[in-house]
Motif scaffolding. Structure first.
Motif, short mmCIF file in Angstrom:
data_model
loop_
_atom_site.label_atom_id
_atom_site.label_comp_id
_atom_site.label_asym_id
_atom_site.label_seq_id
_atom_site.Cartn_x
_atom_site.Cartn_y
_atom_site.Cartn_z
N PHE A 218 32.54 41.80 -71.47
CA PHE A 218 32.84 41.24 -70.13
C PHE A 218 33.62 42.22 -69.27
CE2 PHE A 218 33.09 37.71 -73.23
CZ PHE A 218 31.92 37.06 -72.87
N LEU A 219 33.18 43.46 -69.19
CA LEU A 219 34.02 44.42 -68.49
C LEU A 219 33.51 44.74 -67.09
CD1 LEU A 219 36.49 46.43 -69.77
CD2 LEU A 219 35.01 47.85 -68.39
N ALA A 220 34.42 44.69 -66.12
CA ALA A 220 34.07 45.03 -64.74
C ALA A 220 34.39 46.51 -64.49
CB ALA A 220 34.84 44.14 -63.78
N TYR A 221 33.42 47.28 -64.03
CA TYR A 221 33.62 48.69 -63.68
C TYR A 221 33.78 48.79 -62.16
CZ TYR A 221 31.72 49.46 -68.38
OH TYR A 221 31.49 49.44 -69.74
N PRO A 222 34.44 49.81 -61.63
CA PRO A 222 35.13 50.89 -62.36
C PRO A 222 36.41 50.39 -63.02
CG PRO A 222 35.60 51.06 -60.02
CD PRO A 222 34.59 49.95 -60.16
N ARG A 223 36.80 51.08 -64.08
CA ARG A 223 37.99 50.69 -64.83
C ARG A 223 38.75 51.93 -65.28
NH1 ARG A 223 39.96 47.22 -63.77
NH2 ARG A 223 38.90 45.40 -64.54
N ILE A 224 40.09 51.92 -65.08
CA ILE A 224 40.96 52.90 -65.73
C ILE A 224 41.33 52.31 -67.09
CG2 ILE A 224 43.18 54.11 -65.66
CD1 ILE A 224 43.08 53.92 -62.59
N MET A 225 40.93 52.99 -68.17
CA MET A 225 41.18 52.48 -69.51
C MET A 225 42.60 52.85 -69.96
SD MET A 225 37.52 53.35 -71.31
CE MET A 225 37.59 55.12 -71.05
N GLY A 226 42.93 52.52 -71.20
CA GLY A 226 44.21 52.93 -71.77
C GLY A 226 45.18 51.78 -71.96
N HIS A 227 45.38 51.38 -73.23
CA HIS A 227 46.32 50.28 -73.51
C HIS A 227 47.29 50.60 -74.64
CE1 HIS A 227 42.80 49.64 -76.10
NE2 HIS A 227 43.70 49.27 -76.98
N GLU A 228 47.20 51.81 -75.21
CA GLU A 228 48.14 52.21 -76.28
C GLU A 228 49.06 53.26 -75.66
OE1 GLU A 228 45.78 53.56 -79.60
OE2 GLU A 228 44.63 51.70 -79.67
N VAL A 229 50.21 52.81 -75.15
CA VAL A 229 50.91 53.62 -74.17
C VAL A 229 52.42 53.75 -74.42
CG1 VAL A 229 51.07 54.04 -71.70
CG2 VAL A 229 49.39 52.39 -72.55
N SER A 230 52.92 54.96 -74.15
CA SER A 230 54.37 55.15 -74.02
C SER A 230 54.63 55.81 -72.68
CB SER A 230 54.90 56.04 -75.14
OG SER A 230 54.38 57.35 -75.00
N GLY A 231 55.87 55.71 -72.21
CA GLY A 231 56.22 56.34 -70.94
C GLY A 231 57.70 56.24 -70.67
N THR A 232 58.08 56.66 -69.46
CA THR A 232 59.48 56.54 -69.06
C THR A 232 59.56 55.77 -67.75
OG1 THR A 232 59.34 58.71 -68.02
CG2 THR A 232 60.31 58.64 -70.20
#
Ligand SMILES: [Zn+2]
Ligand SMILES: [Zn+2]
Length: 339
Positions: free
Chosen positions: A51-65
């Motif tokens: 059920f994915l709507a494009y366009p999509r920025i992927m990425g859900h395994e994340v670290s950051g500041t």
């Protein structure tokens, strides 16, 4: 800012996108540091996600500041954080019972809404957990391991339980590692000798090689004909899930860690005579993220062995497309976005 955008299946490009802007109350702006690439991302790229709507920025395994915080957010600027990518509504039946991992209106970053293959991302502060000394590289691995840790917790097994994890990909390996941390007696089953050689040689697991012999026979040999007290299926494969019921001992439990698109069919007499417990497991909770982070900190997770491939944001369109089909030697690939 730079972002990797999946415009349509098979079409992954580096684009210039507007910065997300100032965070609203209760949210924070995060500079992305590391992003793990997941099976889900390969599925989105290949157009296999239901059920994915494009366009999509992927990425859900994340670290950051943390770069900037909205009103009422207690995080410090510059704080290193682990992102929990499951955005929950806070109001539905699951949320009210403390289970935002299966929120009725869940939105997963990088799946239902844009994710972290970008320089910056806005995230609700309640989804940000201080890394507390974990490196930003290690912090990005917490989410995929938390899936397995959650599944193990769902199983409520006693230490020593004879346990079979089916599927030696990243989710299966994470499940096996956290099953071992919980004191379970773990074997891994897969159809790939290469994956099993890794699981045995590098991680020390007992293995059952389904490419060498009938699985029913392997299970019989490994358990003296009794079956496993606990079976996890982490294959995402319908035939595997359906045959997994037969590997469970009388009185045992089957946990479905992965999800398949089809209906699952099983024999009720076989299920009934075992008094089997069937458990679903979806995503993970804060307690699982905390348990995984603590286990990495105390050295119980051999992360250096699991992260086999690295790339940059600019090279992600080329590398992700390649790794979607060149799986040899690949366990987990990580995008190094920032510092
Ligand atoms: Zn994932
Ligand atoms: Zn909810």
């Amino acid at each position: 800012m730079k972002a990797v955008v999946c415009r349509s299946p098979g079409d992954l490009v580096l684009e210039d996108r507007a910065e997300p802007g100032a965070p609203p109350a209760g949210w924070a702006l995060v500079a992305v540091s590391h992003v793990g690439i997941c099976g889900t991302d390969y599925h989105i790229f290949e157009g296999k996600h239901p059920f994915l709507a494009y366009p999509r920025i992927m990425g859900h395994e994340v670290s950051g500041t943390v770069v900037e915080t909205g009103e009422g957010v207690g995080l410090a600027i510059g704080e290193a954080v682990i992102i929990n990518p499951y955005l929950a509504c806070g109001k539905c039946i699951a949320c009210r019972q403390g289970k935002p991992n299966c929120c009725v209106r869940i939105e997963v970053l990088g799946v239902h809404r844009d994710g972290a293959m970008a320089e910056q991302i806005l995230v609700p502060a309640q989804n940000l957990y201080p890394a507390n000394g974990l490196s930003l590289a290690d912090a990005a691995a917490v989410e995929f391991l938390a899936i397995g840790a959650h599944a193990v917790r769902r199983a409520r097994a006693e230490p020593g339980a004879r346990t079979l994890v089916i599927g030696a990909g990243p989710i299966g390996l994470g499940t096996a590692l956290f099953a071992r941390i919980a004191g379970l007696d773990v074997s891994l089953l897969d159809m790939s000798t290469e994956r099993l050689d890794f699981a045995k040689g590098e991680l020390g697991f007992a293995t059952l090689d389904g490419s060498q012999k009938a699985v029913a026979e392997l299970v019989r040999e490994a358990t003296g004909g009794e079956g496993f007290d606990l079976v996890f299926d982490a294959t995402g494969n319908t035939a595997s899930v359906q045959s997994a019921f037969a590997h469970v001992a009388h009185g045992g439990t089957l946990v479905l860690v992965s999800v398949v698109k089809d209906d699952i069919v099983f024999s009720d007499p076989e299920f009934h005579k075992r008094e089997m417990t069937l458990v679903g497991s979806r995503n993970a909770l804060k307690a699982d993220f905390d348990h995984v982070a603590a286990s990495i900190r105390n050295g119980a997770v051999p992360l250096a062995k699991l992260v086999t491939h690295r790339t940059t944001l600019a090279d992600t369109p080329r590398d992700l497309a390649r790794w979607a089909h060149e799986k040899s030697g690949l366990i987990k690939a990580v995008i190094e976005v920032g510092s």
